[in-house]
Write a protein that holds these residues in place. Structure first.
Motif, mmCIF file in Angstrom:
data_model
loop_
_atom_site.group_PDB
_atom_site.id
_atom_site.type_symbol
_atom_site.label_atom_id
_atom_site.label_comp_id
_atom_site.label_asym_id
_atom_site.label_seq_id
_atom_site.Cartn_x
_atom_site.Cartn_y
_atom_site.Cartn_z
ATOM 1 N N LEU A 6 0.874 -1.181 0.000
ATOM 2 C CA LEU A 6 0.000 0.000 0.000
ATOM 3 C C LEU A 6 0.901 1.217 0.000
ATOM 4 C CD1 LEU A 6 -2.753 1.463 0.430
ATOM 5 C CD2 LEU A 6 -2.394 1.120 2.886
ATOM 6 N N ARG A 7 0.685 2.133 -0.929
ATOM 7 C CA ARG A 7 1.588 3.274 -1.085
ATOM 8 C C ARG A 7 0.845 4.549 -1.458
ATOM 9 N NH1 ARG A 7 6.219 0.340 -4.817
ATOM 10 N NH2 ARG A 7 6.475 -1.427 -3.422
ATOM 11 N N LYS A 8 1.455 5.646 -1.107
ATOM 12 C CA LYS A 8 1.154 6.979 -1.609
ATOM 13 C C LYS A 8 -0.306 7.422 -1.533
ATOM 14 C CE LYS A 8 5.115 6.986 -4.706
ATOM 15 N NZ LYS A 8 6.036 7.189 -3.646
ATOM 16 N N LYS A 29 2.577 8.943 4.679
ATOM 17 C CA LYS A 29 2.911 7.633 4.123
ATOM 18 C C LYS A 29 1.886 6.630 4.632
ATOM 19 C CE LYS A 29 7.798 8.592 3.733
ATOM 20 N NZ LYS A 29 9.150 8.208 4.129
ATOM 21 N N ALA A 30 1.430 5.774 3.736
ATOM 22 C CA ALA A 30 0.360 4.830 4.057
ATOM 23 C C ALA A 30 0.819 3.759 5.039
ATOM 24 C CB ALA A 30 -0.147 4.170 2.787
ATOM 25 N N ILE A 31 -0.005 3.499 6.031
ATOM 26 C CA ILE A 31 0.198 2.391 6.970
ATOM 27 C C ILE A 31 -0.904 1.356 6.777
ATOM 28 C CG2 ILE A 31 0.258 1.727 9.397
ATOM 29 C CD1 ILE A 31 1.511 4.513 9.955
ATOM 30 N N GLY A 32 -2.141 1.811 6.672
ATOM 31 C CA GLY A 32 -3.265 0.908 6.477
ATOM 32 C C GLY A 32 -4.449 1.649 5.878
ATOM 33 N N LEU A 33 -5.290 0.908 5.164
ATOM 34 C CA LEU A 33 -6.471 1.498 4.532
ATOM 35 C C LEU A 33 -7.557 0.444 4.438
ATOM 36 C CD1 LEU A 33 -7.899 3.748 2.841
ATOM 37 C CD2 LEU A 33 -6.817 2.741 0.835
ATOM 38 N N GLN A 34 -8.759 0.839 4.816
ATOM 39 C CA GLN A 34 -9.931 -0.018 4.658
ATOM 40 C C GLN A 34 -11.010 0.763 3.934
ATOM 41 O OE1 GLN A 34 -10.898 -1.266 8.752
ATOM 42 N NE2 GLN A 34 -10.957 -3.329 7.908
ATOM 43 N N VAL A 35 -11.575 0.158 2.890
ATOM 44 C CA VAL A 35 -12.723 0.719 2.176
ATOM 45 C C VAL A 35 -13.809 -0.346 2.236
ATOM 46 C CG1 VAL A 35 -13.603 1.615 -0.003
ATOM 47 C CG2 VAL A 35 -11.219 2.049 0.648
ATOM 48 N N ILE A 106 -2.003 3.750 -4.202
ATOM 49 C CA ILE A 106 -1.487 2.654 -5.020
ATOM 50 C C ILE A 106 -1.420 1.394 -4.173
ATOM 51 C CG2 ILE A 106 0.540 1.783 -6.273
ATOM 52 C CD1 ILE A 106 1.174 4.719 -6.961
ATOM 53 N N THR A 107 -1.911 0.293 -4.731
ATOM 54 C CA THR A 107 -1.726 -1.012 -4.109
ATOM 55 C C THR A 107 -0.834 -1.843 -5.031
ATOM 56 O OG1 THR A 107 -3.808 -1.764 -5.095
ATOM 57 C CG2 THR A 107 -3.879 -1.084 -2.811
#
Length: 184
Positions: A6-8, A29-35, A106-107
């Motif tokens: 997971l980036r940017k 800076k990305a650490i985690g993401l949930q949609v 970006i993944t």
């Protein structure tokens, strides 16, 4: 599919009248993401069976954990007054209103040993500010990072998310910038 990165995270303020975005900026800076999409459902029973069933997009809950919240985000996302000429200060007012933004990231995906870079874009998201969690320094270093939560909605034309798959990270980033209306 197997996501391995997971980036940017990138944010751009949405002008809801014109549908255009302000200049996008990196959101730490990305650490985690949930949609997590949510759907409205309905069923019609007739002649003792379910004759019709519909399921349509309603909204998506979004949780983003990053290394930091940039100063610009306090103005563009949360509507606070930001002063950067004589230092950096943010004024929080009870009457400040959160703004809609577009959000890209970006993944990295690996399928059958082949790595690809997926540009993701949410067209219209409204975030709320994070809760703040602080701790004193102890024997070990403990990092505290902010998480913000929000809700992604569909645009007038129904579009709420776009995805583009590319061979390079640079191509995915260029595609995301294009979603914000930025050309190389």
């Amino acid at each position: 599919m197997a996501y391995i990165g997971l980036r940017k995270p990138i944010i751009g303020k949405l002008d809801t009248e014109t549908g255009k975005y302000s200049a996008p900026f990196a959101f730490g800076k990305a650490i985690g993401l949930q949609v997590t999409p949510s759907y409205a459902e309905g069923a019609l029973n007739a002649d003792d069976i379910q004759a019709e069933y519909d399921k349509v997009f309603n909204y998506a809950d979004v949780t983003l954990n990053t290394s930091t919240i940039p100063i610009q985000a306090h103005h563009d996302m949360f509507g606070h007054t930001v002063e950067t000429e004589t230092g950096k200060s943010i004024e929080f007012n009870a009457n400040d209103e959160n703004n809609y933004v577009g959000m890209g990231w970006i993944t990295v995906e690996k399928v059958d040993g082949v790595r690809s870079y997926t540009g993701n874009f949410l067209s219209k998201v409204k975030f709320s500010e994070p809760s703040e969690d602080y701790a004193t320094k102890g024997d070990a270093i403990e990092y505290k990072t902010p998480s913000i939560t929000g809700r992604a909605l569909a645009m007038e034309d129904g579009k709420w998310k776009s995805v583009g798959i590319f061979d390079t990270e640079a191509a995915a980033l260029e595609w995301i910038n294009g979603q914000f209306g930025v050309t190389a």
